[in-house]
Design an enzyme around this catalytic site. Structure first.
Site, PDB file in Angstrom:
ATOM      1  N   GLU A 206       0.813  -1.224   0.000  1.00 33.03           N
ATOM      2  CA  GLU A 206       0.000   0.000   0.000  1.00 33.03           C
ATOM      3  C   GLU A 206       0.848   1.276   0.000  1.00 33.03           C
ATOM      4  OE1 GLU A 206      -2.887  -0.507   3.153  1.00 33.03           O
ATOM      5  OE2 GLU A 206      -3.831  -2.189   2.124  1.00 33.03           O
ATOM      6  N   GLU A 323      -4.919  -8.389  -1.637  1.00 31.40           N
ATOM      7  CA  GLU A 323      -5.468  -8.307  -0.278  1.00 31.40           C
ATOM      8  C   GLU A 323      -6.854  -7.699  -0.360  1.00 31.40           C
ATOM      9  OE1 GLU A 323      -2.970  -6.488   2.813  1.00 31.40           O
ATOM     10  OE2 GLU A 323      -4.771  -5.532   3.635  1.00 31.40           O
TER      11      GLU A 323
END
Length: 536
Positions: A206, A323
């Site tokens: 991220e 994810e």
């Protein structure tokens, strides 16, 4: 005064009753509607990996808390009980299950080196530190234990590397400077030396687009990925099949991903993105969002855009969901670990596969309030069985599928896995309506009774005795969609005293009968006698 208090008490009781039973589905509802599942059987629209189902293991310590709830317990890679037999059996049932090791704290992990005798200190909570925790260390002894367990379970492992090592974090969140790969290289060399089988190495978590806490520019990220690619080529130089290079593992940003893929110069095998499309786990209206078709559809644009970027790139790469936990902040207890979440989860699997997503990693296998397994007992939550049924029934080839009759039926179809025919998935979001569906192949169904030459007959699916199909109906215990117990064809799925995962047995139904989908239920239907060109 007493009468007034009595009335107030009565209304409180009524309100409490409504709140307690508002999520009970009327399985024997009088309302029945008819519908049609339209399947285009001419050719597949997409193809997934055969091991499409993936789940994650994270680094979060027990004191990771969200919305006042500390839900991670001992689910960290550093303290997870690797001797739990239910845990082992749950993974072995997939044969194989892809597991992604990573998460927010992976970009703060230091790997212990063989020649370094300094103590390997775990994460510690710190409000002033990036991501709320200090740096943590992965001891090589723990890495040995994890790999012994993964080898025993047969899992396919991807490992998320620390992409921030060596970088300087600016006040605006920009992470600048080249990636220092020294520590990662030492760790990878140790892994190869020990003979540990790693399916893929992923760089960062991220940090793309706007990032979460920190971000890396696409050109810099591409350069770092090329460094990782060259590192893998060098360390695995005598290995014929090398691990996948995976990046960037973050939220999709069309412009950022476009630049990154263009500048990565073919160094990336898998492009990963994350999905938390339901909003925060603290949202009290999460169930309503899960059952809202317009909310379920809000990821279509992401899947479509990334698919187009990957297909139009001169570099060969595939797209994964690296994810996805639906509701960020560790999910919501009583929702993301109960039956109702399978509406969202299975719909996500269906949508993602329709846009050529090769693998879908669920956050998490265990940990938080969205684990496939209970964080304390390791007993499977309802979504575990949804994932296992998908893995066993839904093949790689995806068929164009639509449902006509009600907007609250979600429909998907694939060529059947390891068998002839097709498998259809129907999700009924209706609370009090039973749906009776028939299947229309848009004129592409092969005529099983028409005479053919020998070479044509070999392509025709044989009928099972009695012309029957298999059905797997998933319903919640007592009709309560917030139940953590799921029924398969009316029988509760529970782990026995030996820790064995229960058998998932179908019921046999005459193929001429419509498919009945009860309110708030899910059904997988395997139709072995559906011989269509797409699956021949």
């Amino acid at each position: 005064m007493g009468s007034l208090l009595l009335k107030k008490w009565w209304w409180c009781c009524v309100l409490l009753y409504v709140l307690c039973f508002s999520f009970i589905c009327h399985v024997n509802a009088d309302v029945t509607v008819e519908g049609t599942v339209y399947i285009d059987g001419r050719s597949p629209i997409a193809k997934t990996d055969n091991d499409f189902i993936c789940a994650t293991l994270d680094w979060w310590p027990p004191d990771k808390c969200d919305f006042g709830n500390c839900s991670w317990g001992k689910a960290s890679l550093l303290n997870l009980d690797l001797k739990n037999i239910v845990f082992l059996n749950a993974i072995k049932a997939f044969s194989p299950l892809k597991i992604r090791l990573g998460g927010t704290l992976q970009d703060k992990v230091i790997y212990q080196a063989e020649d370094n005798e300094q103590p390997c200190i775990p994460f510690a909570k710190s409000s002033s530190a990036l991501f709320g925790f200090t740096r943590g260390c992965l001891p090589l002894t723990r890495w040995d234990e994890l790999n012994s367990f993964f080898n025993q379970s047969g899992a396919l492992i991807t490992f998320g590397l620390n992409a921030l090592h060596g970088k300087s974090i600016q006040s605006n969140g920009d992470a600048i400077g080249p990636w220092d790969s020294t520590n990662a290289a030492s760790f990878i060399r140790y892994t190869v030396k020990k003979g540990y089988n790693i399916y893929g190495w992923e760089l960062g978590n991220e940090l793309c687009g706007n990032g979460v806490g920190a971000r890396i520019r696409p050109d810099s990220y591409a350069y770092d990925t090329i460094v990782l690619h060259n590192l893998i080529q060098n360390i695995y130089n005598v290995v014929s099949i090398k691990p996948q290079i995976i990046a960037p593992g973050g939220f999709f940003d069309k412009g950022w991903f476009n630049q990154f893929i263009a500048k990565a110069n073919g160094s990336v095998n898998v492009v990963t993105h994350h999905i938390y499309n339901l909003g925060p786990g603290g949202d009290e209206h999460l169930i309503e969002r899960i059952r809202d078709p317009s909310v379920l559809d809000n990821t279509v644009g992401v899947f479509k855009d990334l698919n187009n970027i990957v297909k139009n790139s001169p570099n060969s790469a595939s797209a994964w969901v690296g994810e996805s936990g639906g509701a960020y902040g560790s999910g919501r207890n009583g929702v993301t670990n109960t039956f109702v979440f399978s509406f969202w989860y299975l719909d996500q699997l269906g949508l993602a596969s329709s846009y050529d997503t090769k693998t879908y990693c669920r956050q998490s296998l265990i940990g938080g309030n969205y684990g496939l397994l209970n964080t304390t007992t390791f007993v499977p939550n309802p979504d575990y069985y949804s994932a296992l049924l998908w893995h066993r029934l839904m093949g790689s080839y995806v068929l164009s599928t639509k449902f006509s009759g009600t907007k609250r039926i979600r429909a998907y179809a694939h060529c059947a896995k390891q068998s002839k025919g097709i498998t259809v998935l129907l999700i009924n979001l209706n609370r009090n309506t039973t749906v009776e569906g028939k299947i229309d192949f848009n004129g592409t169904l092969v005529d099983l009774h028409k005479h053919r030459h020998h070479d044509q007959r070999s392509k025709v699916t044989r009928l099972l005795p009695g012309n029957v199909r298999e059905e797997y109906h998933l319903t919640p215990m007592d009709g309560n969609i917030q139940s953590q117990t799921v029924l398969l064809n009316g029988k509760a799925l529970t782990v026995d005293s030996s820790g064995a995962i229960p058998a998932l047995e179908p019921i046999m139904v005459n193929s001429s009968e419509p498919i009945k989908v009860a309110p708030c239920s899910i059904v997988f239907v395997r139709i072995p006698n559906a011989a269509i060109p797409a699956c021949s």
